[in-house]
Each structure stands twice: as structure tokens, then as C-alpha cells.
Design a protein around this motif. Structure first.
Motif: not given
Length: 328
Positions: A248-250, A266-268, A32-37
Motif C-alpha cells: 500500500l503506497v500512500g 488516488e485520495g482513498v 491545499r488540504l481540499w486538493y489533497a482530499s
């Protein structure tokens, strides 16, 4: 299910299985963290450093709430069905025997509360199959009890189910929602067919094939759900700029006295000084887009009993900052 000599001694030296129990949740959390990153190693390390393990475990636990009843009821039905049909023991029969009655009953209660409306007929079908097969196994010579539990009760429940769900069934067919239509119409009628034995020849292939399929596809299903579960709060930060404010939305990773770390959609990863933040707002979880609007007296088929009974707060207007627009 108490036949003499029917259950073999449980295999020994399988303590290694207990060591593997926490492996699957840990793998899910890391994935899950790998996907989020977005498959970036440095971002993954940042998330691992700041995300609470409790928040990650909650997504796995919420998933198992509705998965476990299906596995428990399915395993009990398949194991008992194979024994009644063949009189032979197998790993599936031994697994069904080791499920106490109170565990099966608790699984039914959890399923009633956690499963969506469109899956409740399937839950009723599995529950009736468990009851009917248990009567055939424990009271093989009690014709009256078998006729009531194995035939009369499933027919009565099917009639009541069709009467109660008829508005939703009609709406599903009118909307050409094939999946919902089948889930609401087929299980009540099939319940009476699952309370009796199947032919001896295909019994093993049928029961064990379904059990193996459940064991293979369930981890993938759980993994897909966990991959989509939120693990960080979604925030909208309005930042002061020289000309016009910027939003900034994140996902907020961490915030201290000087700086806030935000993981964009977008992962930034963005590091924002707190003195640049004019305002911030917690954005609502977008959730999954409803796949169907079929409902039963206002109870949508994708809602569970808990979500239907809980009082829903009035929908608040969406803050423009959550849509990336500055607020005056």
C-alpha cells in the motif's frame, strides 16, 4: 527619491489591511488540504485533525522565499522609473519609496541563493536597473557617476554574463528550449535600457500596468506552487495477506499503537492494523519532472545556488515497495 511635496500623506484608517495579511496564507492552506482530499469533506476534516500546521506553513514560507525578491525588486524599479519619467507621485511611487535600501539588498541576496540558474540573468538585470535608477534619482547632475552606473556597468555585466553562460546558451538553442534561451540571452542586453526614463506619455500605462499584472498573477502563481507542495510523508507499507503480500503506497496521515491511517495517491483513505504491516519504507519525493537538461558545467538551469553548492548524496536504488511491488 526626496522631492519636496512629492509624496502625499499616507491614507489613514487602513488598519483593516493588516487584518487581511494572514488571510491569504490561510486560504492557501485550506485549498491545499481540499486538493489533497480530492474535494471530499470527510477526508478534509480528517486531515485537518491530524496534520501539523507547521508542515503546512513551511510550504507557504518556502514559496515566498523566491517570490518576495521579485516583488520587491520589481516594485522598486517600476516606482522609480515612473517618477523619473514623469516627476509625478502615485501609489506605485510611494510603495517604492517605502522600501528601504537594506530590504532591496537583502532581496538580491535571497534571489541569488534561491532562484534557479536560468533566472539569475533576470535578477542581475533588475539589480542593475535599481542601481541605475537610484543614481538618476539622487544624483541628477552627476554625469560621470550616471555614465558609469547606468551605461558602463550594465554593458560590462552583459559581456561577462554572455561569456560565462555561453555553454548553457548554446545548449539551450541546440535543444530548441525557447524559454531557457530567452531567459539567458535577453535580460543582460535589456539591462542598459531599464536604467533611463521612458517617454512621458506611456509611462503610467507601462509601469502601472506591469505592477497591476504582478499583483494579480502572483497569488495564482503562489497558489499553484503550494498546491503541488508535499504535506505528508510518502510511505510504502507491505501488508500480510492470505496468499501474497500486498503493498500500500500512500501518504501517512497518523499512526498509533493499533492502527495506521494512509491517504492513497488516488485520495482513498485506508485504515490498516499495525499487526498486518510486515515492513514499511519512506519513499523519496518524486519531485517535478525536469523540463530541460540544459546545464552549465554540471549545474542544471533548474537548480538554485543552494542546491548546487550543497553536497548531494549518492542516488540510492528505488525500493520496489515504493513502486507497489512486494519485497522478498
Amino acid at each position: 527619491m526626496k522631492g519636496a511635496g512629492r509624496v502625499k500623506d499616507a491614507p489613514r484608517d487602513q488598519e483593516w489591511l493588516l487584518a487581511l495579511l494572514p488571510v491569504f496564507p490561510l486560504v492557501l492552506l485550506v485549498m491545499r488540504l481540499w486538493y489533497a482530499s480530492r474535494q471530499d469533506t470527510q477526508t478534509l476534516l480528517l486531515l485537518l485533525q491530524n496534520i501539523s500546521p507547521l508542515g503546512l506553513l513551511s510550504s507557504v514560507l518556502l514559496t515566498t522565499v523566491w517570490v518576495l525578491p521579485a516583488l520587491i525588486l520589481g516594485g522598486r524599479v517600476l516606482g522609480t522609473l515612473y517618477w523619473i519619467s514623469t516627476g509625478r507621485s502615485s501609489w506605485l511611487v510611494r510603495t517604492a519609496e517605502r522600501l528601504p535600501g537594506w530590504v532591496v539588498g537583502l532581496a538580491v541576496v535571497v534571489g541569488v541563493c534561491a532562484w534557479q540558474l536560468r533566472f539569475l540573468p533576470t535578477l542581475a538585470m533588475l539589480s542593475l536597473a535599481v542601481a541605475g535608477l537610484a543614481v538618476r534619482d539622487r544624483f541628477p547632475h552627476h554625469e560621470g557617476l550616471r555614465g558609469i552606473v547606468c551605461y558602463a556597468l550594465p554593458v560590462m555585466v552583459a559581456v561577462i554574463s554572455y561569456i560565462v553562460f555561453w555553454p548553457a546558451i548554446g545548449a539551450a538553442f541546440a535543444a530548441r528550449d525557447l524559454a531557457t534561451s530567452l531567459l539567458l540571452t535577453l535580460p543582460p542586453g535589456l539591462a542598459v535600457l531599464l536604467t533611463g526614463p521612458v517617454p512621458r506619455a506611456p509611462a503610467r500605462a507601462l509601469t502601472h500596468g506591469i505592477a497591476v499584472a504582478m499583483a494579480v498573477f502572483t497569488p495564482f502563481l503562489v497558489g499553484v506552487v503550494v498546491m503541488k507542495a508535499p504535506i505528508l510523508p510518502l510511505m510504502a507499507l507491505q501488508l500480510s495477506e492470505k496468499e501474497t503480500p500486498r503493498v500500500l503506497v500512500g501518504h501517512l496521515v497518523v499512526s498509533d499503537d493499533e492502527m495506521s491511517t494512509v491517504l492513497g495517491r488516488e485520495g482513498v483513505v485506508s485504515f490498516v492494523q499495525n499487526d498486518r504491516i510486515q515492513s514499511k519504507v519512506l519513499c523519496p519525493d518524486p519531485g517535478e519532472v525536469p523540463r530541460t537538461w540544459v546545464n552549465l558545467h554540471g549545474w542544471y538551469v533548474e537548480q538554485s545556488v543552494v542546491s548546487w553548492l550543497a553536497p548531494a548524496p549518492p542516488a540510492a536504488p528505488v525500493d520496489p515497495r515504493c513502486q507497489g511491488r512486494p519485497k522478498d
